[in-house]
Enzyme design. Structure first.
Site, PDB file in Angstrom:
ATOM      1  N   ARG A 197     -10.454 -11.693   2.021  1.00  0.00           N
ATOM      2  CA  ARG A 197     -11.283 -12.759   1.440  1.00  0.00           C
ATOM      3  C   ARG A 197     -10.571 -14.096   1.495  1.00  0.00           C
ATOM      4  O   ARG A 197     -11.214 -15.143   1.507  1.00  0.00           O
ATOM      5  CB  ARG A 197     -11.644 -12.382   0.000  1.00  0.00           C
ATOM      6  CG  ARG A 197     -10.448 -12.218  -0.912  1.00  0.00           C
ATOM      7  CD  ARG A 197     -10.735 -11.360  -2.124  1.00  0.00           C
ATOM      8  NE  ARG A 197     -10.911  -9.969  -1.751  1.00  0.00           N
ATOM      9  CZ  ARG A 197     -11.175  -8.991  -2.611  1.00  0.00           C
ATOM     10  NH1 ARG A 197     -11.316  -9.264  -3.895  1.00  0.00           N
ATOM     11  NH2 ARG A 197     -11.308  -7.753  -2.202  1.00  0.00           N
ATOM     12  N   ASP A 220      -7.538  -3.215  10.673  1.00  0.00           N
ATOM     13  CA  ASP A 220      -8.039  -4.158   9.683  1.00  0.00           C
ATOM     14  C   ASP A 220      -8.494  -5.466  10.325  1.00  0.00           C
ATOM     15  O   ASP A 220      -8.890  -6.403   9.627  1.00  0.00           O
ATOM     16  CB  ASP A 220      -6.962  -4.428   8.631  1.00  0.00           C
ATOM     17  CG  ASP A 220      -7.548  -4.792   7.275  1.00  0.00           C
ATOM     18  OD1 ASP A 220      -8.710  -4.466   7.022  1.00  0.00           O
ATOM     19  OD2 ASP A 220      -6.831  -5.416   6.462  1.00  0.00           O
ATOM     20  N   LYS A 237       0.829  -1.199   0.000  1.00  0.00           N
ATOM     21  CA  LYS A 237       0.000   0.000   0.000  1.00  0.00           C
ATOM     22  C   LYS A 237       0.866   1.252   0.000  1.00  0.00           C
ATOM     23  O   LYS A 237       2.043   1.215   0.377  1.00  0.00           O
ATOM     24  CB  LYS A 237      -0.879   0.031   1.256  1.00  0.00           C
ATOM     25  CG  LYS A 237      -1.919  -1.056   1.373  1.00  0.00           C
ATOM     26  CD  LYS A 237      -2.671  -0.926   2.697  1.00  0.00           C
ATOM     27  CE  LYS A 237      -3.698  -2.026   2.890  1.00  0.00           C
ATOM     28  NZ  LYS A 237      -4.838  -1.897   1.963  1.00  0.00           N
ATOM     29  N   GLU A 261      -6.476  -9.686   0.738  1.00  0.00           N
ATOM     30  CA  GLU A 261      -6.163 -10.801   1.636  1.00  0.00           C
ATOM     31  C   GLU A 261      -7.293 -11.187   2.576  1.00  0.00           C
ATOM     32  O   GLU A 261      -7.354 -12.313   3.064  1.00  0.00           O
ATOM     33  CB  GLU A 261      -4.910 -10.466   2.460  1.00  0.00           C
ATOM     34  CG  GLU A 261      -5.123  -9.635   3.708  1.00  0.00           C
ATOM     35  CD  GLU A 261      -5.685  -8.248   3.450  1.00  0.00           C
ATOM     36  OE1 GLU A 261      -6.423  -7.741   4.305  1.00  0.00           O
ATOM     37  OE2 GLU A 261      -5.398  -7.663   2.383  1.00  0.00           O
TER      38      GLU A 261
END
Length: 512
Positions: free
Chosen positions: A365, A302, A291, A363
């Site tokens: 999922r 997250d 990122k 990531e």
């Protein structure tokens, strides 16, 4: 004012996350004569009655004049701070006019407004809240006000030199003291505590929160609760189950992944449970698909989906809900290193479906694909919900007002929208079309983890949906737009709001 003599229902409820400030609540039909500050509700500035009317009479009409002078609007949520009215040092007037009747979330919002108002002015709060002029059909509205106050009364000062000291003693003057005490003590307080628990996880710096430590804190929080069993799958356990997707995400980190399973069996033996699965990326750099630095600090949150599952399981277990629920938290840290998975790699999963990695930053999922399949194989749930800070596209589509809701069945979507309304955490449906599944077909594996270079909300749901049985009621929540607040709202200061605890708690209540 005159009130009937009664036994004071006083339960001092102290709570805090990583915060030295605390609050306690009492419920009675008597005024606490030690308090010099008051809160009254007004639903019509032209016809003051109840506690507001008493104050207006005692002040010789001064209160009505001050309301007019300040152009006070009695609309629900309006607030006005006054001083030295009829001997009251600090008086907060709160608007409560609502034609449709105040719902539980609206009462929570009022409680949060009260907390924000008094806490911003006073370090140590001793206040009487008079429960009248509230247009609501709920039997014990002060319990919901207390819940909203509790939810808002939070700060994270673990790393501050100067702690957020301060104490709030809030006394609700109500004719339904016994009912309010029971509703708050035996139920609503645990939702607020579960929300604070979730906020603690999401606010903790990534260096100080990793999968094994998350598991330890969940164990500690739930230790000793009836009908609760906590299991934690480590790397060896997951290797035996061929959970290559969850393991793959964590390969780049020095902190091994975990799958945390909380079994709460408060319902009938043999009844199929509700399964709640949360994404728990303790820090997301994006992995090899790194990122940009701007905003990456927020990737400590997250894990908000897993944190919300943890908070929900705590609330359900503490109040002893008569239901079977399994909470799964898929934990990993997504880091770049020589061992990290690469774009173009192929991962095998517990289901046997292979996944080509198009982006290591898609990531969430991946960890959920193994978690939701495990939940079905192990527990045969009657309903499955997964919750995740999954995609920026969900946030762009729905902003801060709604979490994205995706199901295979629009009727189920409408039911979930109603759950959102009743819980105070709103959701809005996004589509799941057969083409979304076609877009994730891979030329070298069964599927890929994003489609056509676009890791959109529906594509992310399609990846997870590939691991969910088509006949199972399945709810996908993408909370990327609602988990972290840039500014205060009524029931939460800015930062993590612990989104999802109220929604999942309400879902469980309605599906026993």
């Amino acid at each position: 004012m005159t009130f009937k003599k009664s036994i004071l229902l006083a339960s001092l409820i102290s709570f805090s996350g990583f915060c030295t400030a605390s609050a306690s609540f009492t419920f009675s039909d008597q005024v606490n004569t030690q308090n010099s500050d008051q809160i009254v509700f007004v639903d019509d500035v032209n016809a003051l009655d109840g506690a507001a009317g008493e104050l207006n009479s005692r002040s010789g009409g001064q209160l009505a004049k001050l309301l007019a002078l300040n152009e006070f609007d009695a609309k629900a949520g309006s607030t006005l701070h006054l001083q030295m009215v009829a001997g009251v040092n600090n008086l907060w007037v709160v608007g409560s006019a609502d034609e449709d009747g105040l719902s539980a979330p609206e009462l929570q919002n009022l409680g949060g407004k009260i907390a924000a108002s008094v806490d911003s002015l006073l370090n140590d709060v001793n206040v009487d809240v008079f429960i009248d002029n509230l247009n609501t059909n709920l039997p014990a509205p002060s319990a919901y006000l207390a819940q909203g106050y509790h939810m808002r009364h939070y700060s994270f000062d673990k790393y501050k030199t100067k702690k957020d000291a301060g104490k709030s003693d809030v006394h609700f003057v109500t004719g339904s003291a016994s009912d309010a005490e029971a509703a708050y003590q035996k139920d609503l307080r645990y939702i607020a505590e579960g929300i604070h628990f979730a906020r603690d996880f999401a606010t903790e710096p990534g260096k100080s929160m990793y999968p094994a430590l998350f598991a330890d804190r969940v164990r500690a929080k739930l230790k000793g609760l009836d009908n609760v069993n906590v299991r934690v799958l480590d790397v060896k356990d997951m290797q035996k189950l061929n959970m290559g997707a969850l393991l793959g995400v964590g390969k780049g980190s020095i902190h091994d992944p975990r799958l945390i399973i909380v079994e709460y069996m408060g319902g009938k033996k043999g009844d199929a449970p509700i399964a709640l699965a949360g994404k728990g990326i303790t820090f997301d750099t994006g992995g090899i698909s790194l990122k940009q630095n701007s905003g990456m600090w927020a990737m400590k949150s997250d894990l908000s989906g897993a944190a919300a599952v943890a908070g929900t399981m705590y609330a359900i277990a503490k109040r002893g809900e008569k239901v079977n629920v399994v909470g799964l938290m898929a934990m990993a840290e997504n880091m770049p290193s020589r061992d990290a998975i690469r774009p173009g790699d192929v991962l095998n999963t517990m289901k046997g479906t292979s996944i080509e990695i198009m982006s290591t930053d898609a990531e969430g999922r991946l960890v959920l694909s193994d978690a939701v399949y495990y939940a079905q194989e192990k527990y045969q749930p009657k309903m499955l919900l997964n919750i995740a800070t999954l995609t920026g596209s969900a946030a762009r589509a729905l902003s801060k007002e709604y979490a994205a809701l995706i199901t295979r069945d629009f009727e189920l979507s409408t039911q979930m929208m109603a759950v959102g309304e009743r819980s105070g955490e709103h959701v809005w449906p996004l589509p799941l079309h057969p083409n979304h599944f076609k877009q994730i077909e891979s030329p070298i594996a069964d599927i890929k983890n994003s489609g056509a270079g676009n890791p959109g909300a529906s594509i992310g749901a399609a990846v997870i949906g590939s691991f969910v049985a088509e006949d199972l009621p399945w709810i996908h929540l993408d909370i990327a737009g609602v988990d972290w607040l840039d500014s205060d709202i009524d029931v939460s200061p800015k930062g993590s709001q612990g989104w999802g605890v109220r929604f999942m708690d309400q879902l469980v209540r309605e599906n026993k």
